[in-house]
Design a protein around this motif. Structure first.
Motif, PDB file in Angstrom:
ATOM      1  N   ASP A 203       0.852  -1.191   0.000  1.00 38.68           N
ATOM      2  CA  ASP A 203       0.000   0.000   0.000  1.00 38.68           C
ATOM      3  C   ASP A 203       0.889   1.242   0.000  1.00 38.68           C
ATOM      4  OD1 ASP A 203      -2.297   1.498   0.027  1.00 38.68           O
ATOM      5  OD2 ASP A 203      -3.051   0.726   1.934  1.00 38.68           O
ATOM      6  N   PRO A 230      -0.424  -2.202   4.851  1.00 39.88           N
ATOM      7  CA  PRO A 230      -1.684  -2.429   4.137  1.00 39.88           C
ATOM      8  C   PRO A 230      -2.866  -1.857   4.916  1.00 39.88           C
ATOM      9  CG  PRO A 230      -0.347  -4.410   4.091  1.00 39.88           C
ATOM     10  CD  PRO A 230       0.353  -3.450   5.008  1.00 39.88           C
ATOM     11  N   LEU A 237      -7.449  -1.787  -1.469  1.00 40.74           N
ATOM     12  CA  LEU A 237      -7.069  -3.196  -1.409  1.00 40.74           C
ATOM     13  C   LEU A 237      -8.291  -4.103  -1.416  1.00 40.74           C
ATOM     14  CD1 LEU A 237      -4.172  -3.054   1.220  1.00 40.74           C
ATOM     15  CD2 LEU A 237      -4.002  -3.047  -1.276  1.00 40.74           C
TER      16      LEU A 237
END
Length: 277
Positions: A203, A230, A237
């Motif tokens: 990320d 993340p 995501l």
């Protein structure tokens, strides 16, 4: 869906050796590992330190596999015979997938060649590499990387061209790298949903200006990119994983992030929750 230890495994193996790296990966709940190597002038891993038989034995004893063997390479400048040698080692340790970068440049000056100019040369080299992988029992996969072979169009062109001759060539769906060419990672997934073989989760925070934080990288249009845990960045995501799951994929997901054990476990649980939503 199973988890693969990537950056953490490579840090462990370099600092503490094969046995610790494998046992630590198992203790954290990973079912496999990903080995990262380098080619040419990028300091290849000294495989003499990690004999194939020793690595494979440690993995077998702990019930783990090498889900993917990854190589950072510039195929127009690196020695192809060296790549062949790395493929041989990957096959010896029992890797299932072989992933290597093509032209991972993150700076394109006025003297750099155009994509259409290098494409035929890269394709010719890749036909040889993919063929060699196939002969050694490895499936070749590619992820979006750098400024050339990235994004939904830049990457799909070479994957589709290779699949005309080698239909098992696949995609490593990296959920972060497309932002380097200002592309939504989900667009790459949608474009190549038919051949996903592996997933890298990462990320980024994307900013217009440079902050005090270290480690900023630049996208093609000049955005500043900061890798974060993340869920702490701007990449959707959840949408990416939902799109991957919709293809029927239920395989390997590599956590491409370094942290302490608690952070690793929390990140794995976060990804699992997104997958199960």
């Amino acid at each position: 869906m199973t988890f693969t230890s990537y950056n953490l495994f490579m840090r462990d193996i370099a600092k503490s050796g094969i046995e610790y790296a494998v046992e630590h990966a198992k203790a954290l709940g990973f079912s496999g590992v990903e080995f990262l190597d380098f080619c040419g002038t990028s300091a290849p891993v000294d495989k003499k330190k990690y004999p194939a038989s020793e690595l494979k034995k440690a993995l077998d004893e702990n019930g783990l596999t090498i889900d993917c063997y990854s190589v950072y390479a510039y195929v127009l400048s690196d020695d192809i015979d060296q790549i062949y040698g790395i493929i041989d080692y990957a096959a010896e340790v029992g890797a299932q997938l072989f992933h290597h970068t093509l032209m991972p440049y993150l700076k394109l000056g006025p003297d750099m060649p155009k994509y259409d100019d290098i494409f035929p040369k890269v394709l010719e080299i890749e036909r040889r590499i993919v063929k060699y992988c196939s002969e050694r029992g490895l499936k070749c996969i590619f992820e979006p990387q750098g400024f050339y072979f990235n994004g939904d169009e830049g990457l799909s062109k070479i994957i589709c061209a290779l699949r005309e001759e080698f239909p098992d060539v696949g995609l490593c769906a990296d959920l972060g790298n497309p932002v380097f060419v200002d592309c939504d990672p989900k667009d790459v997934i949608d474009k190549l949903s038919f051949c996903i073989e592996h997933v890298h989760v990462k990320d980024y925070i994307i900013a217009d200006a440079l902050s005090d934080n270290k480690g900023a990288m630049l996208s093609r249009c000049g955005k500043y990119l900061y890798e974060v845990l993340p869920g702490e960045g701007v990449i959707d995501l959840g949408a990416c994983l939902k799109a991957i799951k919709a293809t029927g994929y239920d395989g390997r997901i590599a956590l491409e992030y370094l942290g302490d054990d608690e952070t690793i476990r929390e990140s794995m649980q976060y990804i699992k929750n997104l997958w199960e939503e």
